[in-house]
Design a protein around this motif. Structure first.
Motif, PDB file in Angstrom:
ATOM      1  N   GLY A  34       0.983  -1.074  -0.035  1.00 46.42           N
ATOM      2  CA  GLY A  34       0.186   0.097   0.064  1.00 46.42           C
ATOM      3  C   GLY A  34       0.877   1.159  -0.076  1.00 46.42           C
ATOM      4  O   GLY A  34       2.070   1.371   0.570  1.00 46.42           O
ATOM      5  N   TRP A  35       0.411   2.271  -0.556  1.00 46.46           N
ATOM      6  CA  TRP A  35       0.945   3.541  -0.376  1.00 46.46           C
ATOM      7  C   TRP A  35       0.110   4.530   0.438  1.00 46.46           C
ATOM      8  O   TRP A  35      -1.181   4.461   0.191  1.00 46.46           O
ATOM      9  CB  TRP A  35       0.967   4.332  -1.852  1.00 46.46           C
ATOM     10  N   TYR A  36       0.586   5.078   1.602  1.00 46.57           N
ATOM     11  CA  TYR A  36      -0.072   5.891   2.402  1.00 46.57           C
ATOM     12  C   TYR A  36       0.760   7.413   2.237  1.00 46.57           C
ATOM     13  O   TYR A  36       1.710   7.455   1.838  1.00 46.57           O
ATOM     14  CB  TYR A  36       0.090   5.567   3.801  1.00 46.57           C
ATOM     15  N   ARG A  37      -0.087   8.452   2.870  1.00 44.29           N
ATOM     16  CA  ARG A  37       0.386   9.717   3.040  1.00 44.29           C
ATOM     17  C   ARG A  37      -0.050  10.296   4.167  1.00 44.29           C
ATOM     18  O   ARG A  37      -0.929  10.119   4.987  1.00 44.29           O
ATOM     19  CB  ARG A  37       0.045  10.505   1.919  1.00 44.29           C
ATOM     20  N   THR A  67      -2.236   5.954 -10.190  1.00 44.20           N
ATOM     21  CA  THR A  67      -2.159   4.444 -10.454  1.00 44.20           C
ATOM     22  C   THR A  67      -1.163   3.716  -9.749  1.00 44.20           C
ATOM     23  O   THR A  67      -0.005   4.262  -9.730  1.00 44.20           O
ATOM     24  CB  THR A  67      -1.965   4.317 -12.077  1.00 44.20           C
ATOM     25  N   ILE A  68      -1.563   2.752  -9.190  1.00 41.07           N
ATOM     26  CA  ILE A  68      -0.695   2.136  -8.375  1.00 41.07           C
ATOM     27  C   ILE A  68      -0.307   0.740  -9.247  1.00 41.07           C
ATOM     28  O   ILE A  68      -1.132   0.185  -9.798  1.00 41.07           O
ATOM     29  CB  ILE A  68      -0.950   1.474  -6.950  1.00 41.07           C
ATOM     30  N   SER A  69       0.932   0.159  -9.187  1.00 44.50           N
ATOM     31  CA  SER A  69       1.248  -1.069 -10.027  1.00 44.50           C
ATOM     32  C   SER A  69       2.566  -1.686  -9.532  1.00 44.50           C
ATOM     33  O   SER A  69       3.135  -1.082  -8.492  1.00 44.50           O
ATOM     34  CB  SER A  69       1.663  -0.409 -11.289  1.00 44.50           C
ATOM     35  N   ARG A  70       2.899  -2.714  -9.980  1.00 45.48           N
ATOM     36  CA  ARG A  70       3.957  -3.550  -9.319  1.00 45.48           C
ATOM     37  C   ARG A  70       4.764  -4.209 -10.352  1.00 45.48           C
ATOM     38  O   ARG A  70       3.938  -4.793 -11.422  1.00 45.48           O
ATOM     39  CB  ARG A  70       3.441  -4.376  -8.270  1.00 45.48           C
ATOM     40  N   ASP A  71       5.898  -4.461 -10.457  1.00 48.16           N
ATOM     41  CA  ASP A  71       6.842  -5.296 -11.150  1.00 48.16           C
ATOM     42  C   ASP A  71       7.490  -6.347 -10.128  1.00 48.16           C
ATOM     43  O   ASP A  71       8.344  -5.909  -9.508  1.00 48.16           O
ATOM     44  CB  ASP A  71       7.745  -4.242 -11.836  1.00 48.16           C
ATOM     45  N   ASN A  72       6.824  -7.409 -10.406  1.00 51.23           N
ATOM     46  CA  ASN A  72       7.325  -8.545  -9.849  1.00 51.23           C
ATOM     47  C   ASN A  72       8.762  -9.207 -10.030  1.00 51.23           C
ATOM     48  O   ASN A  72       9.395  -9.603  -9.379  1.00 51.23           O
ATOM     49  CB  ASN A  72       6.349  -9.840  -9.789  1.00 51.23           C
ATOM     50  N   THR A  73       9.298  -8.675 -11.288  1.00 44.52           N
ATOM     51  CA  THR A  73      10.596  -8.838 -11.564  1.00 44.52           C
ATOM     52  C   THR A  73      11.800  -7.953 -11.116  1.00 44.52           C
ATOM     53  O   THR A  73      12.856  -8.376 -11.000  1.00 44.52           O
ATOM     54  CB  THR A  73      10.754  -8.954 -13.134  1.00 44.52           C
ATOM     55  N   LYS A  74      11.210  -6.793 -10.566  1.00 46.52           N
ATOM     56  CA  LYS A  74      12.046  -5.914  -9.941  1.00 46.52           C
ATOM     57  C   LYS A  74      11.699  -5.796  -8.571  1.00 46.52           C
ATOM     58  O   LYS A  74      12.509  -4.627  -7.923  1.00 46.52           O
ATOM     59  CB  LYS A  74      11.787  -4.536 -10.794  1.00 46.52           C
ATOM     60  N   ASN A  75      10.928  -6.767  -7.876  1.00 50.53           N
ATOM     61  CA  ASN A  75      10.466  -6.273  -6.488  1.00 50.53           C
ATOM     62  C   ASN A  75      10.346  -4.858  -6.159  1.00 50.53           C
ATOM     63  O   ASN A  75      10.537  -4.364  -5.175  1.00 50.53           O
ATOM     64  CB  ASN A  75      11.547  -6.651  -5.679  1.00 50.53           C
ATOM     65  N   THR A  76       9.426  -4.201  -6.933  1.00 50.06           N
ATOM     66  CA  THR A  76       9.025  -2.896  -6.934  1.00 50.06           C
ATOM     67  C   THR A  76       7.724  -2.617  -7.033  1.00 50.06           C
ATOM     68  O   THR A  76       7.076  -3.089  -7.974  1.00 50.06           O
ATOM     69  CB  THR A  76       9.922  -2.179  -7.723  1.00 50.06           C
ATOM     70  N   VAL A  77       7.292  -1.640  -6.570  1.00 55.57           N
ATOM     71  CA  VAL A  77       5.765  -1.216  -6.372  1.00 55.57           C
ATOM     72  C   VAL A  77       5.750   0.384  -6.651  1.00 55.57           C
ATOM     73  O   VAL A  77       6.586   1.238  -6.200  1.00 55.57           O
ATOM     74  CB  VAL A  77       5.154  -1.330  -5.029  1.00 55.57           C
ATOM     75  N   TYR A  78       4.957   1.018  -7.477  1.00 56.62           N
ATOM     76  CA  TYR A  78       4.951   2.229  -8.150  1.00 56.62           C
ATOM     77  C   TYR A  78       3.628   2.931  -7.808  1.00 56.62           C
ATOM     78  O   TYR A  78       2.643   2.333  -7.589  1.00 56.62           O
ATOM     79  CB  TYR A  78       5.245   2.306  -9.713  1.00 56.62           C
ATOM     80  N   LEU A  79       3.768   4.115  -7.540  1.00 51.10           N
ATOM     81  CA  LEU A  79       2.388   5.012  -7.603  1.00 51.10           C
ATOM     82  C   LEU A  79       3.004   6.093  -8.475  1.00 51.10           C
ATOM     83  O   LEU A  79       3.712   7.077  -8.234  1.00 51.10           O
ATOM     84  CB  LEU A  79       2.242   5.610  -6.370  1.00 51.10           C
ATOM     85  N   GLN A  80       1.796   6.094  -9.746  1.00 47.71           N
ATOM     86  CA  GLN A  80       1.941   7.196 -10.538  1.00 47.71           C
ATOM     87  C   GLN A  80       0.864   8.213 -10.134  1.00 47.71           C
ATOM     88  O   GLN A  80      -0.286   7.880  -9.933  1.00 47.71           O
ATOM     89  CB  GLN A  80       1.636   6.808 -11.932  1.00 47.71           C
ATOM     90  N   MET A  81       1.434   9.315  -9.998  1.00 46.67           N
ATOM     91  CA  MET A  81       0.398  10.481  -9.405  1.00 46.67           C
ATOM     92  C   MET A  81       0.437  11.837 -10.547  1.00 46.67           C
ATOM     93  O   MET A  81       1.207  12.321 -10.857  1.00 46.67           O
ATOM     94  CB  MET A  81       0.918  10.973  -7.908  1.00 46.67           C
ATOM     95  N   ASN A  82      -0.951  11.879 -10.977  1.00 42.59           N
ATOM     96  CA  ASN A  82      -1.151  12.938 -11.927  1.00 42.59           C
ATOM     97  C   ASN A  82      -1.980  13.959 -11.323  1.00 42.59           C
ATOM     98  O   ASN A  82      -2.787  13.766 -10.348  1.00 42.59           O
ATOM     99  CB  ASN A  82      -1.725  12.109 -13.319  1.00 42.59           C
ATOM    100  N   SER A  83      -1.916  15.050 -11.980  1.00 49.11           N
ATOM    101  CA  SER A  83      -2.878  16.187 -11.609  1.00 49.11           C
ATOM    102  C   SER A  83      -2.716  16.413 -10.112  1.00 49.11           C
ATOM    103  O   SER A  83      -3.919  16.528  -9.388  1.00 49.11           O
ATOM    104  CB  SER A  83      -4.383  15.879 -12.070  1.00 49.11           C
TER     105      SER A  83
END
Length: 112
Positions: A34-37, A67-83
């Motif tokens: 999860g991403w929190y703030r 948009t939250i996404s994950r790359d299981n090959t890189k063990n990384t989770v992303y959060l793209q934040m627009n506007s």
């Protein structure tokens, strides 16, 4: 277990940031994230989460912009934040709920 967030910064209102959360010491594919703030003077709130299978959920205030996404090959989770909005200026944290582990946070600032 360690979670390291990167990608914060300063943008103008309406701009975008992409946050990354690199995980180590964890069986990544078996975990939800999860991403929190937390804004100054406020409690920590859930922004988005992603299950081990890729199912996503968002806070109503960020739907259609983040948009939250994950790359299981890189063990990384992303959060793209627009506007981004000025009121979304906060420290953004990554967490793996099953492990109760949190990252150190990354500052995201949208200036008005």
């Amino acid at each position: 277990v360690q979670l390291v967030e990167t990608g914060g910064g300063l943008v103008q209102a309406g701009g975008s940031l992409r946050l990354s959360c690199a995980a180590s010491g964890i069986i990544f594919i078996r975990n939800a994230f999860g991403w929190y703030r937390q804004a100054p003077g406020n409690g920590r709130e859930l922004v988005a989460r992603i299950s081990s299978g890729g199912t996503t959920n968002y806070a109503d205030s960020v739907k259609d912009r983040f948009t939250i996404s994950r790359d299981n090959t890189k063990n990384t989770v992303y959060l793209q934040m627009n506007s981004l909005r000025p009121e979304e200026t906060a420290v953004y944290y990554c967490a793996a709920p099953l492990t109760s582990v949190w990252g150190q946070g990354t500052q995201g600032t949208a200036s008005s």
